[in-house]
Design a protein around this motif. Sequence first.
Motif, PDB file in Angstrom:
ATOM      1  N   ALA A 439       1.500 -11.212  11.288  1.00 39.26           N
ATOM      2  CA  ALA A 439       2.038 -12.571  11.141  1.00 39.26           C
ATOM      3  C   ALA A 439       1.704 -13.112   9.759  1.00 39.26           C
ATOM      4  O   ALA A 439       0.716 -12.737   9.128  1.00 39.26           O
ATOM      5  CB  ALA A 439       1.474 -13.479  12.221  1.00 39.26           C
ATOM      6  N   TYR A 440       2.549 -14.045   9.289  1.00 43.07           N
ATOM      7  CA  TYR A 440       2.372 -14.632   7.966  1.00 43.07           C
ATOM      8  C   TYR A 440       2.706 -16.106   8.041  1.00 43.07           C
ATOM      9  O   TYR A 440       3.879 -16.499   8.044  1.00 43.07           O
ATOM     10  CB  TYR A 440       3.260 -13.929   6.936  1.00 43.07           C
ATOM     11  CG  TYR A 440       3.092 -14.445   5.529  1.00 43.07           C
ATOM     12  CD1 TYR A 440       2.056 -13.996   4.729  1.00 43.07           C
ATOM     13  CD2 TYR A 440       3.969 -15.394   4.998  1.00 43.07           C
ATOM     14  CE1 TYR A 440       1.886 -14.461   3.441  1.00 43.07           C
ATOM     15  CE2 TYR A 440       3.810 -15.873   3.710  1.00 43.07           C
ATOM     16  CZ  TYR A 440       2.771 -15.401   2.935  1.00 43.07           C
ATOM     17  OH  TYR A 440       2.612 -15.877   1.655  1.00 43.07           O
ATOM     18  N   PHE A 441       1.687 -16.965   8.135  1.00 42.71           N
ATOM     19  CA  PHE A 441       1.837 -18.421   8.085  1.00 42.71           C
ATOM     20  C   PHE A 441       2.953 -18.915   9.014  1.00 42.71           C
ATOM     21  O   PHE A 441       3.887 -19.589   8.585  1.00 42.71           O
ATOM     22  CB  PHE A 441       2.096 -18.895   6.661  1.00 42.71           C
ATOM     23  CG  PHE A 441       0.900 -18.822   5.765  1.00 42.71           C
ATOM     24  CD1 PHE A 441      -0.159 -19.700   5.889  1.00 42.71           C
ATOM     25  CD2 PHE A 441       0.820 -17.829   4.794  1.00 42.71           C
ATOM     26  CE1 PHE A 441      -1.270 -19.610   5.079  1.00 42.71           C
ATOM     27  CE2 PHE A 441      -0.286 -17.740   3.965  1.00 42.71           C
ATOM     28  CZ  PHE A 441      -1.330 -18.625   4.111  1.00 42.71           C
ATOM     29  N   GLY A 442       2.858 -18.589  10.284  1.00 39.17           N
ATOM     30  CA  GLY A 442       3.807 -19.076  11.265  1.00 39.17           C
ATOM     31  C   GLY A 442       4.970 -18.156  11.541  1.00 39.17           C
ATOM     32  O   GLY A 442       5.708 -18.376  12.515  1.00 39.17           O
ATOM     33  N   ILE A 443       5.180 -17.143  10.732  1.00 45.53           N
ATOM     34  CA  ILE A 443       6.234 -16.149  10.969  1.00 45.53           C
ATOM     35  C   ILE A 443       5.586 -14.949  11.655  1.00 45.53           C
ATOM     36  O   ILE A 443       4.762 -14.253  11.046  1.00 45.53           O
ATOM     37  CB  ILE A 443       6.919 -15.721   9.669  1.00 45.53           C
ATOM     38  CG1 ILE A 443       7.517 -16.943   8.962  1.00 45.53           C
ATOM     39  CG2 ILE A 443       7.996 -14.687   9.935  1.00 45.53           C
ATOM     40  CD1 ILE A 443       8.151 -16.620   7.630  1.00 45.53           C
ATOM     41  N   ALA A 444       5.918 -14.726  12.920  1.00 43.84           N
ATOM     42  CA  ALA A 444       5.308 -13.645  13.709  1.00 43.84           C
ATOM     43  C   ALA A 444       6.401 -12.698  14.191  1.00 43.84           C
ATOM     44  O   ALA A 444       6.972 -12.888  15.278  1.00 43.84           O
ATOM     45  CB  ALA A 444       4.526 -14.213  14.888  1.00 43.84           C
TER      46      ALA A 444
END
Length: 513
Positions: A439-444
Amino acid sequence: MSQTTRFDQRAVALVELRGTRTEFEMFESALAERGWPVLAKRGGEASAVTDRSVRYTVEARFPGSRINAVRGARERIEVISDELQLDLNVEVVDRVVRDPVDRPHWFAYDRPEAHPDPASLSGWQRRAQKWRVRSAETLGRCDTGRQITAVSAQAAQVLADSPLPGARPQPGSVAVRRPLGADTEVRGTLGTSRESSKLMPRLYALGAFELFLGIQLAGARAAGFGWWICVLLACGTVCAASFVLRRAVPEATRLFSLVCALVLGGAAVVLGALIVRTEPAAGYGARVGAFTLGIVVVLNGVRLLVRQWSWQRTAPWLLPALLPIVLGFLSPLGLGLHPFYLDAFQLEAEDVEIPEVYQFLASLKLALCMSLWVVALAFLGYMKHLHLYVKDRWLANMLLLVLSTVLLVSGVGTLGVLSAAEAGTRAVTDAKHGRTPAAYFGIAPEWVCAHPIGNPETIPVDGGEFVPARPYLKVGDAAGVVVLWEEDKGQALRMPMAKLRIVPADRRPASCR
């Protein structure tokens, strides 16, 4: 410089000034504005048109370190000459050292009464009486509350017996004792109160450095070059902490200082081990420790810069540093990190809905990256504290400008944009190999099976061909439109969520039939 400014250093300078009466008045007025007294003035009286040579004995007072303090005093006087265009020559400069003697501390206590006939006491009663006397002399159990500073026990006893107006009278059996861990006899060499107070921040800095080394040492999984370096540095900092503690607390014995330094170092290692043990990933605690130590060093440099100047003069330098922080929170303008991450999937920021909390965190990271050039201001603060940047020179200004530009570009490019793009590229690589990207800052991203509701041919698809039997990587959704990424062709499909029944999977399934 205001007269209310805290002065750390004092230097006496013999200055020769040649000029008219007007120039003498300008020079004396400049000294008065800085709060520098004129100790002596020798020379003939000058008129408004006649030049004379006058020698001033000036005491310069300024903040900063005692390292290069003499050079700092000379250059500060030369700055006045350059500003007023005076024919001035600094002949002699020397540093003034006037610190009050830090006398040893004593505490008054009520001496326990001895038994009139010790021979009549039993063994445990004699031991109890000895313990009462010993605890009164060392632990402060019978202290009266009076604190005394004196060079000898006799002088301290006289002051302990002296009555003070408004204070309660001392008991008749009052005595004096040294603090816990202090020598029973006063050493011949006494320190100074100013030097002792300056040594305590160094002890705090050594404690923070020991904590950092403890984190690094506990995070070293196997013995190697870095592990031995941490051990050597830890031993060195323990010895340095013992020396600084010995200088900061003149009453402390060498054994007491060494034990305190060892306890401080052991606590740092234990705390570092606990941080490393509870960290979610290997090396995370060490990175957090290094990042925290770096922030402290930078903030201290900015503080030193403010002390050398003032808030009014430092504000124009700090406002450009605060501007990126404001711009970093304006994510609707496309100034966040998510567009660079989504570019690896050939997506736009509008294709994926991101929670506001994660937008704030990503904007905060970008703001910190854009504000990396504050390190240049901290570097300037340390240079001014060490009196290496007193005069404004074009070469030093150019070096500072280049350093600020490099830090700004490195922060925005390397730590911000390139880091987000690298995270997106790594996510695409993991997806092509069948792994679930992080995941990357809310993007999963997650692997899903998208089953059509009704006839699949009637479902509108934007970006390619939809095959229901094929697993897709769900990147996200926005406004009722889901984004499904196909690893074989490397393309993203945009489809309405109302026409699909999406079933998540922990790992990439072989087929969705």
